[in-house]
Enzyme design. Structure first.
Site, PDB file in Angstrom:
ATOM      1  CG  ASP A 106      44.644  31.513  40.281  1.00  0.00           C
ATOM      2  OD1 ASP A 106      44.118  32.451  40.794  1.00  0.00           O
ATOM      3  OD2 ASP A 106      45.793  30.971  40.750  1.00  0.00           O
ATOM      4  CE  LYS A 117      43.989  28.685  35.074  1.00  0.00           C
ATOM      5  NZ  LYS A 117      44.117  27.608  36.285  1.00  0.00           N
TER       6      LYS A 117
END
Ligand code: SF4
Length: 246
Positions: free
Chosen positions: A158, A140
């Site tokens: 996310d 991420k």
């Protein structure tokens, strides 16, 4: 992952949607979000890849607003990986305290600074493989840095991206890496970074985890989860947030 014309399991009229239909709908959603959020961008402030990398690590379990209030003092005192690697951890902890989990975050940002200093000549690497080897950096964070500091398209999964892509019926998965690959097959690569911003913005402003503002949502006609929040426009409008919020 769905095959060519396999119907995807969703409620109501979406139950028989074909793969082609899904791709078309996904791209339409992307277009509408682009029109709705023409200014969508990374909500973390940064001047260079190192600052973005550190800010993204710090953004875990807190708001971008909070990180943006904290990083100016950090970068004023420790502008480079070399500076941060050699810092007194107690001083860094004191600066990072407002972001929460400040001891772990101090360890991560100092650890990745040491790795950048010793392994990369003080420069942030430009590949996923190298980035994820840095302490505290997962896919991420790496995708945020690749997409926003280096212009390499990346999907940032996310909590908002994950929730919305399931509500849209783009995936049934909860594993971020699987979601990243599944959504990556629906949306052209060049759009991945902006798609990430758009979903995150929509999640922060309208499609909340609890009580999404369905009655005020520009995606209402395209969303299998329409009705998960109030559909009455007046009520829904009260739920819309202006952002940046979280
Ligand atoms: S219709 Fe509701 S669930 Fe679907 S994207 Fe909009 S706010 Fe989210």
């Amino acid at each position: 992952m769905a095959t060519a014309e396999a119907p995807r399991v969703r409620a109501g009229k979406w139950q028989s949607e074909t793969r082609v239909g899904l791709v078309r709908r996904a791209r339409k959603i992307n277009r509408i979000l682009a029109e709705t959020y023409p200014d969508a961008e990374c909500e973390l402030n940064f001047d260079n890849p190192f600052q973005l990398l550190v800010a993204t690590v710090l953004s875990a379990q807190t708001t971008d607003v909070r990180v943006n209030l904290t990083t100016p003092a950090l970068f004023a005192k420790y502008p480079t990986p070399e500076d941060l690697a050699a810092a007194d951890p107690e001083d860094v902890e004191a600066i990072l305290r407002p972001t929460g989990f400040f001891r772990a975050k101090t360890k991560s940002v100092m650890g990745l600074s040491v790795a950048l200093r010793d392994g990369f000549g003080g420069e942030v690497p430009r590949t996923m493989d190298e980035l994820v080897k840095l302490p505290g950096v997962g896919r991420k964070t790496a995708n945020v840095v690749l997409g926003n500091a280096f212009g390499v398209p990346g999907i940032t999964v996310d909590t908002h991206f994950s929730r919305l892509s399931r509500r849209f019926g783009w995936t049934a998965d909860t594993d971020p890496v699987k979601i990243e690959y599944e959504v990556g097959e629906l949306i052209p690569r060049k759009d991945w970074t902006m798609l990430s911003h758009r979903l995150i913005w929509h999640g922060r402003r309208i499609c909340h985890s609890r009580r999404p503002a369905c009655g005020a949502c520009p995606l209402a006609r395209l969303c299998p989860a329409y009705g998960e929040g109030p559909t009455d426009e007046k009520t829904a409008r009260t739920l819309v947030k202006a952002g940046p919020v979280s």
